[in-house]
Design an enzyme around this catalytic site. Sequence first.
Site, short mmCIF file in Angstrom:
data_model
loop_
_atom_site.label_atom_id
_atom_site.label_comp_id
_atom_site.label_asym_id
_atom_site.label_seq_id
_atom_site.Cartn_x
_atom_site.Cartn_y
_atom_site.Cartn_z
N CYS A 13 0.81 -1.22 0.00
CA CYS A 13 0.00 0.00 0.00
C CYS A 13 0.84 1.27 0.00
O CYS A 13 1.98 1.28 0.44
CB CYS A 13 -0.93 -0.01 1.21
SG CYS A 13 -2.08 -1.41 1.16
N ASP A 14 0.22 2.33 -0.47
CA ASP A 14 0.87 3.63 -0.50
C ASP A 14 0.42 4.46 0.69
O ASP A 14 -0.28 3.97 1.59
CB ASP A 14 0.59 4.34 -1.83
CG ASP A 14 -0.88 4.55 -2.10
OD1 ASP A 14 -1.70 4.51 -1.14
OD2 ASP A 14 -1.24 4.76 -3.27
N GLY A 15 0.78 5.71 0.70
CA GLY A 15 0.46 6.61 1.80
C GLY A 15 -1.03 6.86 1.98
O GLY A 15 -1.46 7.34 3.03
N GLY A 17 -3.16 4.41 1.89
CA GLY A 17 -3.70 3.19 2.49
C GLY A 17 -4.31 2.20 1.52
O GLY A 17 -4.93 1.23 1.93
#
Length: 138
Positions: A13-15, A17
């Site tokens: 996942c990225d920042g 979520g």
Amino acid sequence: MHSTEIDIRAYHCDGYGHVNNARYLELLDEARWRAWEAIDYGWFAERQMQVVVSRIDIRYLREAVIGDRLTIETELLALNVRDGVFRQCIVRAGKRVAEAEVTFAVLGPASRRALVIEDELKARLLGLGLRTDESTET
């Protein structure tokens, strides 16, 4: 059709979520490797053949987040003279998250050109289970 289940972890996942768009390519790649292993990828390796992706067309339909269990359905859509096409669908709880068409070729040991898909090579690739409702080129 070959199915692969993958649990989404935090590192997918990225920042925001959710699974980063580039990670979907990795998930699809993992599912293709598992499909190749199911038909004995060692046969290709023994002959110094390499399966390479030349195109991916991906459509993102829903987000996936940490804790999701995704099923990736991989099926051989077409075999052409020098390439083939997979259709891959990423599904969560019966709903499509993403779908992709992946064009691949098989390179031989003597040259970096795509091999003609015929004879035993074609038989091996057909072991991936060509969709019966789709026509293939010859």
